[in-house]
Design a protein around this motif. Structure first.
Motif, short mmCIF file in Angstrom:
data_model
loop_
_atom_site.label_atom_id
_atom_site.label_comp_id
_atom_site.label_asym_id
_atom_site.label_seq_id
_atom_site.Cartn_x
_atom_site.Cartn_y
_atom_site.Cartn_z
N ILE A 130 3.42 2.34 13.90
CA ILE A 130 4.70 2.92 14.18
C ILE A 130 6.03 2.07 13.64
O ILE A 130 6.88 2.88 12.68
N GLU A 131 6.15 1.02 13.52
CA GLU A 131 7.40 0.28 13.17
C GLU A 131 7.36 0.12 11.68
O GLU A 131 8.44 0.18 11.05
N MET A 132 6.32 -0.19 11.08
CA MET A 132 6.04 -0.11 9.79
C MET A 132 6.51 1.25 9.01
O MET A 132 7.10 1.32 8.00
N ILE B 75 -12.33 1.99 2.90
CA ILE B 75 -11.35 1.50 3.93
C ILE B 75 -10.07 1.68 3.60
O ILE B 75 -9.43 2.26 4.56
N TYR B 76 -9.57 1.92 2.67
CA TYR B 76 -8.14 2.35 1.96
C TYR B 76 -7.98 3.92 2.75
O TYR B 76 -6.98 4.21 3.26
N THR B 77 -9.09 4.65 2.57
CA THR B 77 -8.99 6.13 2.97
C THR B 77 -8.99 6.08 4.47
O THR B 77 -8.07 7.02 5.11
N GLY C 10 2.89 1.75 0.24
CA GLY C 10 3.90 0.26 0.18
C GLY C 10 3.58 -0.22 1.66
O GLY C 10 3.16 -1.35 1.71
N ARG C 11 3.68 0.69 2.52
CA ARG C 11 3.56 0.35 3.98
C ARG C 11 1.88 0.01 4.44
O ARG C 11 1.65 -0.82 5.37
N ILE C 12 0.98 0.65 3.90
CA ILE C 12 -0.45 0.32 3.84
C ILE C 12 -0.65 -1.04 3.38
O ILE C 12 -1.52 -1.87 4.21
N LYS C 13 -0.17 -1.50 2.44
CA LYS C 13 -0.16 -2.91 1.71
C LYS C 13 0.43 -3.77 2.62
O LYS C 13 -0.19 -5.01 2.78
N LEU C 14 1.43 -3.53 3.29
CA LEU C 14 2.08 -4.50 4.47
C LEU C 14 0.89 -4.66 5.65
O LEU C 14 0.82 -5.84 5.95
N TYR C 15 0.32 -3.47 5.89
CA TYR C 15 -0.46 -3.74 6.81
C TYR C 15 -1.81 -4.65 6.55
O TYR C 15 -2.10 -5.43 7.13
N LYS D 232 -9.46 -4.60 3.60
CA LYS D 232 -9.71 -4.58 2.41
C LYS D 232 -9.40 -3.41 1.73
O LYS D 232 -10.61 -2.69 1.42
N ILE D 233 -8.16 -2.87 1.57
CA ILE D 233 -8.01 -1.64 0.95
C ILE D 233 -8.40 -1.45 -0.50
O ILE D 233 -8.31 -0.25 -0.97
#
Length: 263
Positions: free
Chosen positions: A132-134, A225-227, A207-212, A219-220
């Protein structure tokens, strides 16, 4: 909340006219609790575990903006302003980011179970609030862009590094007992990473998914896993659709009533 949300709220709080009375370094002080964790020896627990009733001498006036950050985080994490010490982790917290993140808990538990990397319920609660914060920066992206918040923060870091380091170092020594070389190392790193280009690069869902992924090792690079992670982030985005900075406006009101004033 992340750095840009904190910066935007301070911009709004100070107001367009009043902001001219303050040097740009106030925006760096305002992100200090997150910024200092760049250093491997500094934890977020240390940077956030400051008495909210702390009496700040005028010579360390920048610390007031550190406190502004902590007050907003209290509201996001606990739903109220802490008095003299941080509360222990509470999976039933009534803080904004925890309440908003509740619908993400089960999807996170199921996802990690499916990939045979199970996490605890409390860990899922923690990650749900962080997602949520991301994404909150993106929920108020229109306001961030119209206020030129990214430009402001990147310029503030450069300005502080060039013009305000002696005072900044003294204030960090007083507030956190940090050594000069530690503070200098943090600002040097910040000057590299908190640029307009780098911050703008992560102002979208991917970009936020990459931060996570960087924080939790997801392992996105693997499509499935990315999906799955992306679907959780899309669900989180939907949870924030109607916020439109309501939380920040409510928080500003509470912080003002609490008695915070810029020094």
């Amino acid at each position: 909340m992340l750095m840009l949300t904190h910066t935007y709220l301070l911009q709004s709080y100070l107001g367009a006219a009043d902001a001219k009375k303050h040097d740009l370094d106030v925006y760096v002080y305002n992100i200090v609790p997150d910024l200092l964790t760049i250093h491997p020896q500094i934890s977020s627990r240390k940077t956030h575990d400051i008495k909210r009733t702390l009496d700040i001498p005028l010579e360390y006036s920048g610390a007031a903006y550190v406190m502004f950050h902590l007050l907003l985080d209290d509201l996001a994490h606990y739903g109220f302003i802490c008095a003299d010490e941080l509360n222990e982790f509470d999976p039933d917290s009534q803080g904004y980011s925890y309440i908003k993140g509740k619908p993400l808990i089960n999807p996170l538990l199921e996802f990690y179970k499916d990939i045979k990397n199970e996490i605890s319920y409390n860990e899922a609660v923690y990650r749900s609030h962080l997602i949520i914060e991301m994404l909150y920066d993106l929920a108020i992206l229109k306001q961030i862009n119209s206020s030129h918040t990214i430009d402001l923060l990147s310029h503030a870091v450069v300005y502080t590094a060039k013009n305000k380091m002696p005072q900044f170092v003294r204030t960090m020594k007083w507030l956190y007992n940090m050594e000069e070389e530690q503070v200098n190392a943090v600002i040097k790193e910040a000057s590299v990473y908190l640029t307009n280009e780098r911050m703008s690069r992560i102002m979208d869902l991917d970009g936020r998914i990459k931060l996570y992924a960087a924080k939790f090792g997801a392992k996105i690079s693997e499509h499935d896993i990315y999906t799955r992670v992306r679907n959780i982030f899309l669900q989180a985005s939907t949870l924030l659709d109607r916020d439109d900075d309501i939380f920040l406006r409510q928080s500003a009101k509470i912080i003002k009533e609490y008695g915070w004033r810029p020094l």
